[in-house]
Design an enzyme around this catalytic site. Structure first.
Site, PDB file in Angstrom:
ATOM      1  N   SER A 113      -4.024  -2.922  -1.489  1.00  8.47           N
ATOM      2  CA  SER A 113      -2.810  -2.220  -2.486  1.00  8.47           C
ATOM      3  C   SER A 113      -1.539  -2.341  -2.141  1.00  8.47           C
ATOM      4  O   SER A 113      -1.058  -3.254  -2.001  1.00  8.47           O
ATOM      5  CB  SER A 113      -3.265  -0.527  -2.547  1.00  8.47           C
ATOM      6  OG  SER A 113      -2.590   0.062  -3.440  1.00  8.47           O
ATOM      7  N   HIS A 114      -0.812  -1.105  -1.638  1.00  4.91           N
ATOM      8  CA  HIS A 114       0.673  -1.001  -1.439  1.00  4.91           C
ATOM      9  C   HIS A 114       0.801  -1.529  -0.172  1.00  4.91           C
ATOM     10  O   HIS A 114       2.104  -1.624   0.132  1.00  4.91           O
ATOM     11  CB  HIS A 114       1.074   0.162  -1.862  1.00  4.91           C
ATOM     12  CG  HIS A 114       0.362   1.290  -1.112  1.00  4.91           C
ATOM     13  ND1 HIS A 114      -1.041   1.573  -1.252  1.00  4.91           N
ATOM     14  CD2 HIS A 114       0.609   2.265   0.018  1.00  4.91           C
ATOM     15  CE1 HIS A 114      -1.464   2.538  -0.589  1.00  4.91           C
ATOM     16  NE2 HIS A 114      -0.479   2.759   0.174  1.00  4.91           N
ATOM     17  N   ASP A 277       2.588  -1.949  -7.724  1.00  6.55           N
ATOM     18  CA  ASP A 277       2.348  -2.340  -6.228  1.00  6.55           C
ATOM     19  C   ASP A 277       1.544  -3.513  -6.084  1.00  6.55           C
ATOM     20  O   ASP A 277       1.317  -4.258  -7.310  1.00  6.55           O
ATOM     21  CB  ASP A 277       1.535  -1.104  -5.952  1.00  6.55           C
ATOM     22  CG  ASP A 277      -0.030  -0.944  -6.255  1.00  6.55           C
ATOM     23  OD1 ASP A 277      -0.286  -1.367  -7.372  1.00  6.55           O
ATOM     24  OD2 ASP A 277      -0.654  -0.611  -5.558  1.00  6.55           O
ATOM     25  N   ASP A 279      -1.798  -4.374  -5.936  1.00  9.80           N
ATOM     26  CA  ASP A 279      -2.783  -4.830  -6.781  1.00  9.80           C
ATOM     27  C   ASP A 279      -2.686  -4.341  -8.197  1.00  9.80           C
ATOM     28  O   ASP A 279      -3.687  -4.315  -9.107  1.00  9.80           O
ATOM     29  CB  ASP A 279      -4.032  -4.380  -6.210  1.00  9.80           C
ATOM     30  CG  ASP A 279      -4.158  -2.709  -6.035  1.00  9.80           C
ATOM     31  OD1 ASP A 279      -3.219  -1.997  -5.889  1.00  9.80           O
ATOM     32  OD2 ASP A 279      -5.184  -2.357  -6.114  1.00  9.80           O
ATOM     33  N   ASP A 281      -2.205  -1.357  -9.621  1.00 12.18           N
ATOM     34  CA  ASP A 281      -2.524   0.119 -10.156  1.00 12.18           C
ATOM     35  C   ASP A 281      -1.824   1.095 -10.277  1.00 12.18           C
ATOM     36  O   ASP A 281      -1.713   2.065 -11.028  1.00 12.18           O
ATOM     37  CB  ASP A 281      -3.994   0.221  -9.781  1.00 12.18           C
ATOM     38  CG  ASP A 281      -3.937   0.383  -8.094  1.00 12.18           C
ATOM     39  OD1 ASP A 281      -2.887   0.277  -7.419  1.00 12.18           O
ATOM     40  OD2 ASP A 281      -5.057   0.638  -7.601  1.00 12.18           O
ATOM     41  N   ARG A 282      -0.577   0.749  -9.351  1.00 11.77           N
ATOM     42  CA  ARG A 282       0.292   1.871  -9.129  1.00 11.77           C
ATOM     43  C   ARG A 282       1.486   1.638 -10.051  1.00 11.77           C
ATOM     44  O   ARG A 282       1.923   0.533 -10.621  1.00 11.77           O
ATOM     45  CB  ARG A 282       0.872   1.937  -7.716  1.00 11.77           C
ATOM     46  CG  ARG A 282      -0.224   2.554  -6.869  1.00 11.77           C
ATOM     47  CD  ARG A 282       0.450   2.717  -5.653  1.00 11.77           C
ATOM     48  NE  ARG A 282      -0.683   3.294  -4.493  1.00 11.77           N
ATOM     49  CZ  ARG A 282      -0.424   4.015  -3.621  1.00 11.77           C
ATOM     50  NH1 ARG A 282       0.957   4.503  -3.153  1.00 11.77           N
ATOM     51  NH2 ARG A 282      -1.121   4.483  -2.833  1.00 11.77           N
ATOM     52  N   LYS A 376      -6.712   3.200 -12.020  1.00  9.68           N
ATOM     53  CA  LYS A 376      -5.358   3.662 -12.409  1.00  9.68           C
ATOM     54  C   LYS A 376      -4.501   2.379 -12.847  1.00  9.68           C
ATOM     55  O   LYS A 376      -5.299   1.161 -12.391  1.00  9.68           O
ATOM     56  CB  LYS A 376      -4.398   4.408 -11.607  1.00  9.68           C
ATOM     57  CG  LYS A 376      -4.269   3.798  -9.930  1.00  9.68           C
ATOM     58  CD  LYS A 376      -3.812   4.632  -9.103  1.00  9.68           C
ATOM     59  CE  LYS A 376      -3.465   4.132  -7.663  1.00  9.68           C
ATOM     60  NZ  LYS A 376      -4.755   3.945  -6.823  1.00  9.68           N
TER      61      LYS A 376
HETATM   62  C1  G16 Z   1      -5.361   4.988  -3.295  1.00  9.54           C
HETATM   63  C2  G16 Z   1      -6.238   5.701  -3.939  1.00  9.54           C
HETATM   64  C3  G16 Z   1      -5.307   6.882  -4.830  1.00  9.54           C
HETATM   65  C4  G16 Z   1      -4.777   7.420  -3.794  1.00  9.54           C
HETATM   66  C5  G16 Z   1      -3.700   6.890  -2.725  1.00  9.54           C
HETATM   67  C6  G16 Z   1      -3.169   7.632  -1.705  1.00  9.54           C
HETATM   68  O1  G16 Z   1      -4.459   4.250  -4.048  1.00  9.54           O
HETATM   69  O2  G16 Z   1      -6.858   4.934  -4.916  1.00  9.54           O
HETATM   70  O3  G16 Z   1      -6.414   7.650  -5.472  1.00  9.54           O
HETATM   71  O4  G16 Z   1      -3.957   8.779  -4.304  1.00  9.54           O
HETATM   72  O5  G16 Z   1      -4.698   5.845  -2.184  1.00  9.54           O
HETATM   73  O6  G16 Z   1      -4.344   8.101  -0.854  1.00  9.54           O
HETATM   74  P1  G16 Z   1      -3.826   8.461   0.719  1.00  9.54           P
HETATM   75  O7  G16 Z   1      -3.110   9.730   0.575  1.00  9.54           O
HETATM   76  O8  G16 Z   1      -5.003   8.860   1.235  1.00  9.54           O
HETATM   77  O9  G16 Z   1      -2.997   7.458   1.419  1.00  9.54           O
HETATM   78  P2  G16 Z   1      -4.186   2.750  -3.876  1.00  9.54           P
HETATM   79  O10 G16 Z   1      -3.182   2.267  -4.891  1.00  9.54           O
HETATM   80  O11 G16 Z   1      -3.747   2.688  -2.250  1.00  9.54           O
HETATM   81  O12 G16 Z   1      -5.500   2.198  -4.322  1.00  9.54           O
END
Ligand code: G16
Length: 543
Positions: A113-114, A277, A279, A281-282, A376
């Site tokens: 992800s990010h 981000d 991937d 989704d954000r 998302k």
């Molecule tokens: C993931 C999850 C999200 C979550 C985020 C932050 O996002 O898919 O549902 O809100 O992590 O999680 P944490 O607060 O535990 O770091 P992504 O975009 O990283 O896949």
């Protein structure tokens, strides 16, 4: 081509976090590490022989190598077909779209992800089920359990599959179909939004900038925003995906999306800015010199959903993660639809969407989406906003402030302390938990503590229960502070402090969130002993 059974020993640290297994690239590169986890997925999901799988990733360093391993293991484990994005690329929402459209058994998405990429960066892998969404906890727990007892994995001994050309090839009796990474997703977007109205808006001189942050959304944004909707070619910044994201941190927030922020806060700022981000989704939404919090963005979308063709008949309900502000709750009340509060993690929305209980969902962590897929969706959110703006023809700031005037403002901020020693972070959370009884009734300046708890969630669809999902300090006036440890980091612990106050006085709606929340920020330190425990004077990131 022969199927090989390779002996292995379990790793004890393959527990999926908030969203799959995320580790340093170097950890995944260790002998058998990736293979063990992939075999644990295959063993846990027990797909029938001949099943179809989707595989794709965000293009980060090690994506290509990992996909070749997964294809060879899928063939050895009896899958009949794998749909893989060209060059191994699929954004997370596009993967969800493809799983649903072609009704596959599930999919494997490669992304951290990010989190930063590159040889010293992070890598990740997660499994999505047939509904297109992240595997629920009972599945991830099954994968983790298997990873602790695994003794062998299966892989075919074959040459790598060419992933740069569209079409179908065969790998040890399994079909590998290389698909266009963008087409299915772009078609879905066109079916949801009023593209004609958005085209008119962009033709009228309304200027936009989208920062793809050298991550996966560049090709998607170009195809949709530029080619289909007529945005200027320079509307997409950092549009070429790079394995190390150009050395950046592909997290769309005010700190890391600095190229976009400079433009949107500069002299000749465009009308609308957005970023996505690693991937895809954000999303982050900006107006001219104006930041829309993800919580407000969700509320705005819910309030204006009828302007978007796909949601014109109304929305069934909304859901938000617990740390997300209650701005959307007020909209749900006005619309007389249910609003669900879930733990952090997109996987918790899946059951609600599958059961038709909610249409829109969102999280403070820059995630918004709907039941069009089960992830998302960053570009979807951008198109949703453009659709609203195309109809309303108001500046972003005006739209948000009018929303606050009607519903009140949920003043909101999140403070992150990254890479803390895990024992320090755990001790801090334990300390707050241990203080619950003494905190209740205690007064801190203008604030009095009403209740404290550890958030637990019972899924209304399958009855599963998730405990310890964040520590909440709730104040008499409706304000709150939430403490949580991130489940997506790979180094030490990240402490997240979520601050929220509710303001109905319109004369105070222009206040900067940090100023409006200043007293609560001090209270958070008093309750936790944060500065003393961590030695940190400032958060790493403020959103
Ligand atoms: C993931 C999850 C999200 C979550 C985020 C932050 O996002 O898919 O549902 O809100 O992590 O999680 P944490 O607060 O535990 O770091 P992504 O975009 O990283 O896949």
């Amino acid at each position: 081509m022969s199927i090989q059974t390779i002996s292995t020993k379990p790793f004890q640290d393959q527990k999926p976090g908030t969203s799959g297994l995320r580790k340093r690239v170097t950890v995944f590169q260790a002998a058998h590490y990736l293979e063990n986890f992939v075999q644990s997925i295959f063993d846990a999901i027990a797909a029938p022989a001949g099943a179809t799988l989707v595989v794709g990733g965000d293009g980060r360093y090690y994506n290509r190598e990992a996909i070749q391993v997964i294809l060879k293991m899928a063939a050895a484990n009896g899958f009949g077909k794998v749909l893989v994005g060209q060059d191994g690329i699929l954004s997370t929402p596009a993967a969800s779209c493809v799983i649903r459209k072609y009704q596959t058994y599930g999919g494997i998405i490669l992304s951290a992800s990010h989190n930063p990429g590159g040889p010293e960066g992070d890598f990740g892998i997660k499994y999505n089920t047939a509904n297109g969404g992240p595997a629920p906890e009972k599945v991830t727990e099954g994968i983790f359990a298997r990873s602790k007892s695994i003794s062998a994995y299966k892989i075919v001994d074959a040459a790598d599959v060419a992933l740069d050309v569209l079409g179908t090839t065969e790998l040890a009796g399994m079909q590998v179909q290389v698909i266009d990474a963008v087409a299915d997703y772009a078609e879905l977007m066109e079916s949801l939004f009023d593209f004609a109205a958005i085209r008119q808006l962009l033709a009228s001189g309304f200027r936009i900038r989208f920062d793809a942050m050298h991550a996966v959304t560049g090709p998607y944004a170009r195809a949709i925003l530029v080619d289909k909707l007529g945005a200027e070619a320079d509307a997409v910044l950092n549009a070429t995906p790079l394995p190390d994201f150009g050395g950046g941190h592909p997290d769309p927030n005010l700190t890391y999306a600095h190229d976009l922020v400079e433009i949107m806060y500069g002299a000749d700022a465009p009308d609308f800015g957005a970023a996505s981000d690693g991937d895809g989704d954000r999303n982050m939404i900006l107006g001219q010199r104006f930041f829309v919090t993800p919580s407000d963005s969700l509320a705005l979308m819910a309030a204006n959903a009828r302007l978007v063709p796909a949601y014109a008949k109304g929305i069934a309900g909304v859901a938000r993660s617990m740390p997300t502000s209650a701005a959307v709750d007020r909209v749900a009340e006005e619309l007389d639809i249910p609003c669900y509060e879930t733990p952090t993690g997109w996987k918790f929305f899946g059951n609600l969407m599958d059961a038709g209980k909610v249409t829109l969902c969102g999280e403070e962590s820059f995630g918004t989406g709907s039941d069009h897929v089960r992830e998302k969706d960053g570009l979807w959110a951008v198109l949703f906003w453009l659709n609203i703006l195309a109809i309303k023809r108001q500046p972003v700031e005006t739209l948000v402030k009018r929303h606050w005037a009607q519903f009140g403002r949920n003043v909101y901020s999140r403070h992150d302390y990254e890479e803390l020693p895990s024992d320090v972070a755990n001790a801090l959370i334990t300390h707050v938990r241990d203080s619950f009884t003494t905190l209740v009734g205690q007064r801190f300046g203008n604030y009095e503590v009403k209740t404290c708890d550890d958030f637990s969630y019972t899924d209304p669809v399958d009855g599963s229960v998730s405990h310890k999902q964040g520590v909440r300090i709730l104040f008499v006036d409706g304000s709150r502070i939430v403490f949580r440890l991130s489940g997506t980091g790979t180094e030490g612990a990240t402490l997240r402090i979520y601050l929220e106050a509710y303001e109905t006085d319109r004369t105070k709606h222009d206040l900067d969130a940090q100023d409006a929340l200043a007293e609560m920020i001090t209270i958070a330190d008093q309750i936790t002993g944060l500065k003393q425990r961590t030695g940190r004077e400032q958060p790493t990131v403020i959103t």
